[in-house]
Scaffold this motif. Structure first.
Motif, PDB file in Angstrom:
ATOM      1  N   PRO A  12       0.820  -1.218   0.000  1.00 53.65           N
ATOM      2  CA  PRO A  12       0.000   0.000   0.000  1.00 53.65           C
ATOM      3  C   PRO A  12       0.854   1.269   0.000  1.00 53.65           C
ATOM      4  O   PRO A  12       0.335   2.364  -0.153  1.00 53.65           O
ATOM      5  CB  PRO A  12      -0.801  -0.114   1.301  1.00 53.65           C
ATOM      6  CG  PRO A  12       0.037  -0.979   2.184  1.00 53.65           C
ATOM      7  CD  PRO A  12       0.769  -1.931   1.262  1.00 53.65           C
ATOM      8  N   TRP A  13       2.182   1.108   0.161  1.00 52.94           N
ATOM      9  CA  TRP A  13       3.096   2.242   0.204  1.00 52.94           C
ATOM     10  C   TRP A  13       3.651   2.550  -1.177  1.00 52.94           C
ATOM     11  O   TRP A  13       4.006   1.642  -1.929  1.00 52.94           O
ATOM     12  CB  TRP A  13       4.278   1.951   1.133  1.00 52.94           C
ATOM     13  CG  TRP A  13       3.906   1.905   2.572  1.00 52.94           C
ATOM     14  CD1 TRP A  13       3.678   0.794   3.319  1.00 52.94           C
ATOM     15  CD2 TRP A  13       3.725   3.018   3.443  1.00 52.94           C
ATOM     16  NE1 TRP A  13       3.358   1.150   4.602  1.00 52.94           N
ATOM     17  CE2 TRP A  13       3.381   2.506   4.712  1.00 52.94           C
ATOM     18  CE3 TRP A  13       3.815   4.397   3.268  1.00 52.94           C
ATOM     19  CZ2 TRP A  13       3.127   3.327   5.803  1.00 52.94           C
ATOM     20  CZ3 TRP A  13       3.567   5.218   4.361  1.00 52.94           C
ATOM     21  CH2 TRP A  13       3.225   4.685   5.607  1.00 52.94           C
ATOM     22  N   SER A  14       3.771   3.831  -1.487  1.00 54.87           N
ATOM     23  CA  SER A  14       4.516   4.302  -2.652  1.00 54.87           C
ATOM     24  C   SER A  14       5.296   5.527  -2.212  1.00 54.87           C
ATOM     25  O   SER A  14       4.895   6.225  -1.274  1.00 54.87           O
ATOM     26  CB  SER A  14       3.587   4.643  -3.818  1.00 54.87           C
ATOM     27  OG  SER A  14       2.726   5.712  -3.473  1.00 54.87           O
ATOM     28  N   VAL A  15       6.428   5.772  -2.860  1.00 53.37           N
ATOM     29  CA  VAL A  15       7.275   6.914  -2.536  1.00 53.37           C
ATOM     30  C   VAL A  15       7.722   7.549  -3.841  1.00 53.37           C
ATOM     31  O   VAL A  15       8.160   6.847  -4.756  1.00 53.37           O
ATOM     32  CB  VAL A  15       8.511   6.496  -1.707  1.00 53.37           C
ATOM     33  CG1 VAL A  15       9.377   7.720  -1.398  1.00 53.37           C
ATOM     34  CG2 VAL A  15       8.106   5.787  -0.429  1.00 53.37           C
ATOM     35  N   ALA A  16       7.632   8.872  -3.902  1.00 52.20           N
ATOM     36  CA  ALA A  16       8.062   9.604  -5.097  1.00 52.20           C
ATOM     37  C   ALA A  16       8.535  10.994  -4.685  1.00 52.20           C
ATOM     38  O   ALA A  16       8.125  11.512  -3.636  1.00 52.20           O
ATOM     39  CB  ALA A  16       6.906   9.712  -6.089  1.00 52.20           C
ATOM     40  N   GLY A  70      20.769  19.309  -5.945  1.00 49.95           N
ATOM     41  CA  GLY A  70      21.528  18.743  -4.835  1.00 49.95           C
ATOM     42  C   GLY A  70      20.713  18.066  -3.761  1.00 49.95           C
ATOM     43  O   GLY A  70      21.259  17.628  -2.759  1.00 49.95           O
ATOM     44  N   GLY A  71      19.413  17.950  -3.967  1.00 45.97           N
ATOM     45  CA  GLY A  71      18.590  17.324  -2.945  1.00 45.97           C
ATOM     46  C   GLY A  71      17.234  16.931  -3.479  1.00 45.97           C
ATOM     47  O   GLY A  71      16.886  17.226  -4.625  1.00 45.97           O
ATOM     48  N   VAL A  72      16.476  16.268  -2.616  1.00 43.09           N
ATOM     49  CA  VAL A  72      15.135  15.828  -2.994  1.00 43.09           C
ATOM     50  C   VAL A  72      14.317  15.614  -1.729  1.00 43.09           C
ATOM     51  O   VAL A  72      14.841  15.189  -0.707  1.00 43.09           O
ATOM     52  CB  VAL A  72      15.186  14.541  -3.848  1.00 43.09           C
ATOM     53  CG1 VAL A  72      15.772  13.371  -3.065  1.00 43.09           C
ATOM     54  CG2 VAL A  72      13.809  14.165  -4.386  1.00 43.09           C
ATOM     55  N   LEU A  73      13.043  15.938  -1.814  1.00 44.45           N
ATOM     56  CA  LEU A  73      12.099  15.578  -0.772  1.00 44.45           C
ATOM     57  C   LEU A  73      11.259  14.434  -1.315  1.00 44.45           C
ATOM     58  O   LEU A  73      10.701  14.523  -2.419  1.00 44.45           O
ATOM     59  CB  LEU A  73      11.187  16.750  -0.396  1.00 44.45           C
ATOM     60  CG  LEU A  73      10.152  16.413   0.676  1.00 44.45           C
ATOM     61  CD1 LEU A  73      10.833  16.196   2.031  1.00 44.45           C
ATOM     62  CD2 LEU A  73       9.090  17.495   0.767  1.00 44.45           C
ATOM     63  N   LEU A  74      11.194  13.361  -0.561  1.00 47.97           N
ATOM     64  CA  LEU A  74      10.394  12.207  -0.945  1.00 47.97           C
ATOM     65  C   LEU A  74       9.121  12.190  -0.114  1.00 47.97           C
ATOM     66  O   LEU A  74       9.155  12.427   1.091  1.00 47.97           O
ATOM     67  CB  LEU A  74      11.172  10.916  -0.714  1.00 47.97           C
ATOM     68  CG  LEU A  74      12.483  10.822  -1.482  1.00 47.97           C
ATOM     69  CD1 LEU A  74      13.299   9.626  -0.994  1.00 47.97           C
ATOM     70  CD2 LEU A  74      12.220  10.722  -2.976  1.00 47.97           C
ATOM     71  N   LEU A  75       8.012  11.907  -0.767  1.00 50.88           N
ATOM     72  CA  LEU A  75       6.737  11.828  -0.079  1.00 50.88           C
ATOM     73  C   LEU A  75       6.213  10.409  -0.191  1.00 50.88           C
ATOM     74  O   LEU A  75       6.127   9.858  -1.286  1.00 50.88           O
ATOM     75  CB  LEU A  75       5.731  12.811  -0.679  1.00 50.88           C
ATOM     76  CG  LEU A  75       4.463  12.968   0.141  1.00 50.88           C
ATOM     77  CD1 LEU A  75       4.178  14.438   0.368  1.00 50.88           C
ATOM     78  CD2 LEU A  75       3.299  12.291  -0.505  1.00 50.88           C
ATOM     79  N   ALA A  76       5.912   9.820   0.961  1.00 49.71           N
ATOM     80  CA  ALA A  76       5.329   8.484   0.991  1.00 49.71           C
ATOM     81  C   ALA A  76       3.813   8.604   1.023  1.00 49.71           C
ATOM     82  O   ALA A  76       3.269   9.485   1.694  1.00 49.71           O
ATOM     83  CB  ALA A  76       5.814   7.724   2.225  1.00 49.71           C
TER      84      ALA A  76
END
Length: 177
Positions: A12-16, A70-76
């Protein structure tokens, strides 16, 4: 850096990746900061965070370091609903820092932490990092346990942040395809 959602098939989890200014990212940042700030004040001063201070501090950390290149925010997401975050930013060409790791309280214990860590490590590799580091506080025992269970080793301080009391690192094996 992953451009498509990641998680095991049937999960049920996804991350992008998510823009730091999106409504979902802002809401999760507010939930994260409120929880860790209130926890610190309740433990150390027997009170919750002053509302004016909370607003000031949430607004002050824009997450600017969690943006490309230089970075990223990932949202689950859990069943499509925003449920957590992890931020990754390069400190130098070989070292990424993990920050803002958070899963909403109602979904803790359902596997989101390890899914976020795996996605963050993949993102760090995508940025060219060979290791990932982080710091956390004494009272965040659940976070420390999560990191230890997922191969992070506690070591010597790598910064002098005012709330940094435990420092972790993990070497990142090259990506396998």
């Amino acid at each position: 850096m992953p451009s498509t959602p990641t998680a095991s098939s049937g999960s049920p989890w996804s991350v992008a990746p998510e823009p730091v200014g999106s409504a979902a990212a802002a809401a999760l940042w507010r939930a994260y900061y409120t929880e860790v700030s209130d926890r610190w004040y309740e433990l150390n001063e027997g009170r919750r965070t002053d509302p004016a201070e909370l607003e000031r501090e949430i607004a002050a950390d824009t997450g600017a370091g969690l943006t490309p290149p230089g970075g990223v925010l990932l949202l689950a997401r859990y069943d499509g609903e925003p449920a957590g975050t992890a931020g990754v930013r390069l400190l130098d060409p070989a070292t990424a820092e993990l920050t803002r790791v958070f899963v909403t309280p109602g979904l803790r214990g359902k596997g989101g932490g390890p899914v976020l860590l795996t996605a963050a490590e993949d993102a760090a590799r995508g940025l060219g990092a060979a290791r990932i580091i982080l710091d956390t506080r004494n009272d965040l025992v659940e976070a420390r346990a999560l990191y230890a269970r997922n191969g992070y080793e506690e070591g010597a301080p790598h910064n002098s942040g005012p709330y940094a009391e435990h420092w972790f690192s993990k070497p990142l094996a090259p990506r396998t395809t």
